[in-house]
Design a protein around this motif. Structure first.
Motif, mmCIF file in Angstrom:
data_model
loop_
_atom_site.group_PDB
_atom_site.id
_atom_site.type_symbol
_atom_site.label_atom_id
_atom_site.label_comp_id
_atom_site.label_asym_id
_atom_site.label_seq_id
_atom_site.Cartn_x
_atom_site.Cartn_y
_atom_site.Cartn_z
ATOM 1 N N LEU A 195 53.158 40.127 62.409
ATOM 2 C CA LEU A 195 53.385 39.859 61.096
ATOM 3 C C LEU A 195 53.114 41.361 60.488
ATOM 4 O O LEU A 195 51.600 41.764 60.872
ATOM 5 N N ASN A 196 53.531 41.844 59.610
ATOM 6 C CA ASN A 196 53.163 43.179 58.817
ATOM 7 C C ASN A 196 53.451 42.783 57.355
ATOM 8 O O ASN A 196 54.353 42.513 56.901
ATOM 9 N N GLY A 197 52.236 42.574 56.671
ATOM 10 C CA GLY A 197 52.187 42.370 55.168
ATOM 11 C C GLY A 197 51.573 43.377 54.452
ATOM 12 O O GLY A 197 50.575 44.018 55.048
ATOM 13 N N PRO A 198 51.901 43.825 53.161
ATOM 14 C CA PRO A 198 51.179 44.445 52.255
ATOM 15 C C PRO A 198 49.839 44.157 51.979
ATOM 16 O O PRO A 198 49.688 42.977 51.702
ATOM 17 N N GLU A 199 48.752 44.997 51.834
ATOM 18 C CA GLU A 199 47.656 44.472 51.240
ATOM 19 C C GLU A 199 47.112 45.938 50.598
ATOM 20 O O GLU A 199 47.472 47.111 50.756
ATOM 21 N N SER A 200 46.352 45.678 49.155
ATOM 22 C CA SER A 200 45.896 46.671 48.432
ATOM 23 C C SER A 200 44.343 47.091 48.924
ATOM 24 O O SER A 200 43.705 46.137 49.058
ATOM 25 N N PHE A 201 44.135 48.303 48.774
ATOM 26 C CA PHE A 201 42.761 48.964 49.030
ATOM 27 C C PHE A 201 42.469 49.620 47.866
ATOM 28 O O PHE A 201 43.380 50.181 47.116
ATOM 29 N N THR A 202 41.212 50.137 47.706
ATOM 30 C CA THR A 202 40.642 51.072 46.816
ATOM 31 C C THR A 202 40.016 52.363 47.369
ATOM 32 O O THR A 202 39.626 52.238 48.672
ATOM 33 N N PRO A 203 39.989 53.401 46.763
ATOM 34 C CA PRO A 203 39.349 54.778 47.317
ATOM 35 C C PRO A 203 37.841 54.607 47.927
ATOM 36 O O PRO A 203 37.587 55.306 48.738
ATOM 37 N N ASP A 204 37.013 53.557 47.409
ATOM 38 C CA ASP A 204 35.700 53.344 48.139
ATOM 39 C C ASP A 204 35.805 52.188 48.952
ATOM 40 O O ASP A 204 34.229 51.892 49.436
ATOM 41 N N GLY A 205 36.506 51.268 49.207
ATOM 42 C CA GLY A 205 36.627 50.208 50.146
ATOM 43 C C GLY A 205 35.908 48.930 49.307
ATOM 44 O O GLY A 205 35.664 47.803 50.129
ATOM 45 N N ASN A 206 35.814 48.967 48.094
ATOM 46 C CA ASN A 206 35.300 47.746 47.351
ATOM 47 C C ASN A 206 36.300 47.198 46.471
ATOM 48 O O ASN A 206 36.938 48.193 45.851
ATOM 49 N N PHE A 207 36.295 46.098 46.141
ATOM 50 C CA PHE A 207 37.342 45.500 45.021
ATOM 51 C C PHE A 207 36.819 46.063 43.753
ATOM 52 O O PHE A 207 35.825 46.342 43.340
ATOM 53 N N ILE A 208 37.898 45.580 43.004
ATOM 54 C CA ILE A 208 37.657 46.048 41.406
ATOM 55 C C ILE A 208 37.214 44.655 40.589
ATOM 56 O O ILE A 208 38.259 43.803 40.466
ATOM 57 N N LEU A 209 36.440 44.704 39.891
ATOM 58 C CA LEU A 209 36.036 43.628 39.121
ATOM 59 C C LEU A 209 35.396 43.711 37.836
ATOM 60 O O LEU A 209 34.645 44.682 37.666
ATOM 61 N N GLY A 210 35.846 43.125 36.567
ATOM 62 C CA GLY A 210 35.040 43.445 35.301
ATOM 63 C C GLY A 210 35.694 43.852 34.374
ATOM 64 O O GLY A 210 37.314 44.270 34.574
ATOM 65 N N GLU A 211 35.484 44.212 33.175
ATOM 66 C CA GLU A 211 35.989 44.582 31.986
ATOM 67 C C GLU A 211 36.401 46.106 32.094
ATOM 68 O O GLU A 211 35.340 46.949 32.660
ATOM 69 N N SER A 212 37.572 46.482 31.974
ATOM 70 C CA SER A 212 37.878 47.866 32.137
ATOM 71 C C SER A 212 37.240 48.950 31.093
ATOM 72 O O SER A 212 36.878 48.566 30.024
ATOM 73 N N PRO A 213 36.712 50.108 31.798
ATOM 74 C CA PRO A 213 36.001 50.690 30.575
ATOM 75 C C PRO A 213 36.801 51.408 29.467
ATOM 76 O O PRO A 213 36.502 52.020 28.617
ATOM 77 N N GLU A 214 38.184 51.424 29.738
ATOM 78 C CA GLU A 214 39.207 52.032 29.037
ATOM 79 C C GLU A 214 39.655 51.159 27.558
ATOM 80 O O GLU A 214 40.185 51.773 26.855
ATOM 81 N N LEU A 215 39.554 49.795 27.751
ATOM 82 C CA LEU A 215 39.988 48.910 26.964
ATOM 83 C C LEU A 215 39.491 47.588 27.102
ATOM 84 O O LEU A 215 39.174 46.901 27.832
ATOM 85 N N ASP A 216 39.014 47.228 25.686
ATOM 86 C CA ASP A 216 37.931 46.056 25.708
ATOM 87 C C ASP A 216 39.124 44.707 25.891
ATOM 88 O O ASP A 216 40.259 44.757 25.500
ATOM 89 N N GLY A 217 38.401 43.747 26.325
ATOM 90 C CA GLY A 217 39.132 42.712 26.508
ATOM 91 C C GLY A 217 40.008 42.526 27.616
ATOM 92 O O GLY A 217 41.000 41.624 27.957
#
Length: 813
Positions: free
Chosen positions: A317-339
């Protein structure tokens, strides 16, 4: 078919595990009119082919708590919804084939015990009994975690959606998002091919497609996809279920699957996957098998499980998976846009983290703030430049390749280097700087003495650069050292309302004379430390805020959002991080050096501590601040970036006769820990109150107008503290903590180290941490003795107190 509504309270974009969990928890929290949009069908992206391991231990208590909630949720959903989740609790087995890996997993076991998880360090023979198929002659030990398990990801999502619908959430499939609208700096609508939904907030949980969807709103979501492989074998006669096996030295995870095995990997040479390579209608699809790429991992698997050599393959099985530059996921409100909230870039822990992370994200949306400190995964740790596509293409495969790496202190990324450079970078390099990287900044960690060669090979003990750090450290204590702090975040806050605004944000009093410097904290309404800052008052209505490297996205968003919250008017906030370099001098001869290069009166009588002024230095004008993060007499010199190289050259040339040395971040860490100086993101954060951090001396209760968090601190002071920051010195100079170790008293865990370094002034390691007891009880424990740090399962005796170690030694004479 559900009809697209014209409005919603929250629109969740994406129907994988994070979207299903977020919608479920929003509905459970009582949020009405929640709508989940899925571009194709639920779970059609990465979720459906997840190996779905639920390994509970993570690097911090709060991240471990998230996965603990996932495990509890997945076990309880069937009773709530009638939909089974396929939960199996067989535990996990991590094996080690070399001493450093064994140290690594024993450090994990120590943390697990601290966090209340049941783990056992076992030998190779016992590991073989738990997993009869594995080769054990090259094992030196293992760790068994009893509570870990796994689920069926599609069944989990079905249960979550069933529960969410029962509580009023609306789920609409086959509805891709084509646009996002903003009004006055806040997301206000989601646009689809079927119509537009006005909304109060958006939760982006679109997996692989999150970067592209975020871009529709001008928001950064720094994630990138890679190809991710696992092998499914023919039946091998396995009956029942085995613990999930982690052979991380072989880059493998293995579990039973329908009488055979599932053999997955995080290979060192990963394959990035640009999304344009996927069909537009990609759903429940897989990528092409690549046996040549998987072959090295297959060889590792056959080495570990020899029976695989004679077993057929059902599929690779070969499936796509997304990663971030520091190996931790992204959670919470963006600093660029409220809400605009995000739960994406899950780094192959989506199912494990999704239950708890979806709950945390839902709470963040409902409360308007995080309900726990999740700094490691907080979306505000990333700046827009970190979403650069070329940088992600190069960095993400490296990050995947390190997914199972040993957690040595000092590991550096090899890709996307040289991105952000101090204005004096070339001079530092010429001086022998060995650069690490933080938030894209190239920062000298230590300097290689002339004529020497130091190979940067991280380890758990004293590294090859130990003596180099010691020389820099002692120069700052005994002569003078220069540190480049240009990467520090810097904001200019000015205007008629600047003082009133900052007074409301700051727990200290900023209404001071124009030449003063104030160290202060910005707190949340629970008294937790959102930021620490040094504030220079430049004029009646102008201030310079200086904070740690990489904090500018979080601090900038915090300032902007608090302006709206407190109704600040007549205030402008400008990020000037790149406009100024900071050259810091520390040590008893720093005054002599400054007197040599400047006509200004820099004597202690003429230029007192915590004062600042503009002076001439060489050919330039600089703003000199009389303070030092090393805890010695010194100066921080703020100089316009274009003048910084000349100022640096002037100091280096004049400093020769005073014994001036370059100093790096590692020496500075040891210096500040000896003096007990806290660092935000290490020794305090949003989950630690200013009182728990032992910083009551910078709190001005009762100042006019009060400050955010004051009521919470007053209530906590009245109720009594339940935990307290402490300073630690190891008894044995050979013991070498690196941070994160459990603190023991009478052999029982009572707290955790937050920062550690070798104290070259002390001749032994020093640390900062928290003990989960009231201060008066800690005093009794100190009197009784018996403190130690758990360093990979070994108790290292230590002395603990409320006074920083260097100050305690100096007071004792």
């Amino acid at each position: 078919m559900s009809v697209l509504p014209s409005e919603a309270s929250v629109v969740v974009i994406g129907g994988g595990i994070m979207g299903c969990s977020t919608a479920y928890h929003l509905a459970k929290a009582g949020k009405k009119n929640v709508v989940l949009l899925e571009r194709k069908q639920l779970t059609c992206g990465t979720t459906w082919h997840s190996a779905a391991q639920v390994r509970q231990l993570r690097s911090s208590a709060n991240l471990t708590r998230l996965i603990g909630h996932s495990a509890q949720l997945y076990q309880s959903l069937e009773a709530e919804t009638g939909q089974a989740t396929g939960w199996l609790s067989q535990g996990s087995l991590s094996i080690a084939t070399n001493p450093d890996r064994f140290t690594h997993i024993k450090r994990q076991a120590a943390l697990a015990r601290l966090f209340g998880l049941e783990v056992e360090v076992i030998g190779a023979e016992e590991a073989g009994r738990m997993w009869p198929l594995i080769r054990t002659d090259d094992l030196i030990g293992a760790v068994y975690a009893r509570a870990d398990g796994r689920v069926n990801p599609s069944d989990v999502c079905a249960a979550l959606i069933k529960g969410a619908k029962a509580m009023g959430a609306l789920v609409i499939e086959d509805t891709p998002v084509t646009g996002l609208e903003k009004t006055r700096g806040r997301v206000s609508a989601v646009v689809t091919a079927k119509g537009r939904i006005a909304c109060e907030a958006v939760a982006l949980t679109a997996g692989l497609w999150s970067r592209e969807v975020a871009a529709l709103a001008g928001v950064t979501a720094p994630l990138f996809a890679c190809e991710h492989f696992y092998l499914l074998t023919e039946p091998m006669g396995i009956e029942g279920h085995l613990p999930t096996l982690s052979d991380h030295d072989g880059h493998l995870y293995i579990r039973d699957e329908v009488g055979g095995l599932l053999v997955g990997c995080f290979e060192p040479d990963a394959k990035p996957l640009p999304l344009e390579n996927l069909p537009k209608d990609f759903a429940f699809d897989l990528l092409n098998e690549d046996w040549d790429h998987f072959e090295p991992m297959l060889e590792n698997a056959i080495h570990r499980i020899p029976a695989l050599a004679d077993t057929g393959a059902r599929m690779l099985l070969n499936g796509p998976e997304s990663f971030t530059p520091d190996g931790n996921f992204i959670l919470g409100e963006s600093p660029e846009l409220d809400g605009f909230y995000m739960g994406c870039g899950m780094n192959s822990v989506g199912v494990a983290s999704g239950g708890g992370a979806g709950k945390a994200l839902a709470e963040w949306i409902v409360e308007g703030r995080p309900t726990m400190d999740l700094a490691e995964v907080d979306a505000r740790r990333f700046a827009p430049f970190q979403g650069n596509l070329k940088a992600l293409f190069e960095r993400i495969p490296e990050e995947l390749g390190h997914h199972y790496a040993i957690s040595y202190p000092g590991r550096r990324p090899e890709t996307v280097r040289g991105l952000r450079r101090s204005p004096v970078h070339a001079l530092l390099a010429a001086g022998g700087a060995s650069f690490g990287v933080r938030a894209g900044w190239e920062r000298p960690e230590y300097f290689v003495p002339e004529g020497q060669i130091i190979e940067h090979r991280p380890c758990f003990g004293r590294p090859a650069w130990f003596e180099a750090i010691g020389a820099e450290h002692l120069a700052a204590r005994q002569a003078v050292a220069m540190f480049d702090q240009s990467s520090f975040a810097k904001f200019r806050v000015e205007g008629p309302g600047a003082l009133a605004f900052l007074q409301r944000l700051s727990c200290n009093d900023l209404d001071v004379a124009l030449d003063r410097i104030v160290y202060t904290l910005m707190l949340n309404d629970r008294g937790g430390v959102e930021a620490e800052m040094t504030v220079l008052r430049l004029a009646e209505d102008a201030f310079m805020l200086v904070a740690g490297t990489g904090t500018e996205p979080r601090l900038g968003a915090g300032l902007r959002r608090r302006m709206a919250a407190v109704g600040a008017v007549g205030v402008t906030v400008t990020d000037v991080t790149s406009a100024f370099g900071i050259l810091a001098l520390a040590g008893p001869k720093s005054v002599d050096l400054m007197a040599r290069v400047s006509p200004a009166d820099v004597s202690t009588a003429g230029f007192k501590r915590y004062r600042q002024r503009v002076i001439e230095l060489g050919y330039a004008h600089v703003r000199a601040a009389r303070l030092s993060y090393a805890g010695e007499d010194g100066f921080e010199l703020f100089v316009a970036s274009e003048f910084a190289p000349q100022v640096c050259e002037t100091l280096l040339e004049a400093g020769t006769e005073f014994g001036l040395r370059h100093g790096g971040t590692l020496a500075l860490s040891g210096l500040r820990i000896e003096r007990g100086f806290r660092a935000w993101g290490h020794d305090m954060g949003a989950g630690d109150t200013a009182l728990e951090a032992g910083l009551e001396n910078v709190i001005r209760f009762g100042k006019p107008g009060g400050f955010i968090g004051e009521d919470a601190l007053l209530a906590q002071r009245a109720d009594g503290l339940k935990r307290r920051l402490v300073h630690i010195v190891l008894d044995d100079a050979a013991d070498y903590p690196i941070g994160g170790e459990p603190i023991l008293h009478a052999s029982k865990p009572v707290g955790q180290v937050t920062s550690a370094a070798f104290g070259h002034s002390l001749g032994r390691a020093a640390a900062i941490g928290y003990v989960e007891r009231a201060p008066e009880e800690i005093e009794r424990m100190i009197a009784a003795g018996g403190f130690a740090l758990d360093i990979a399962g070994q108790a290292a005796p230590a002395q603990i107190g409320f006074v920083p170690p260097l100050a305690a030694r100096e007071a004792a004479g």
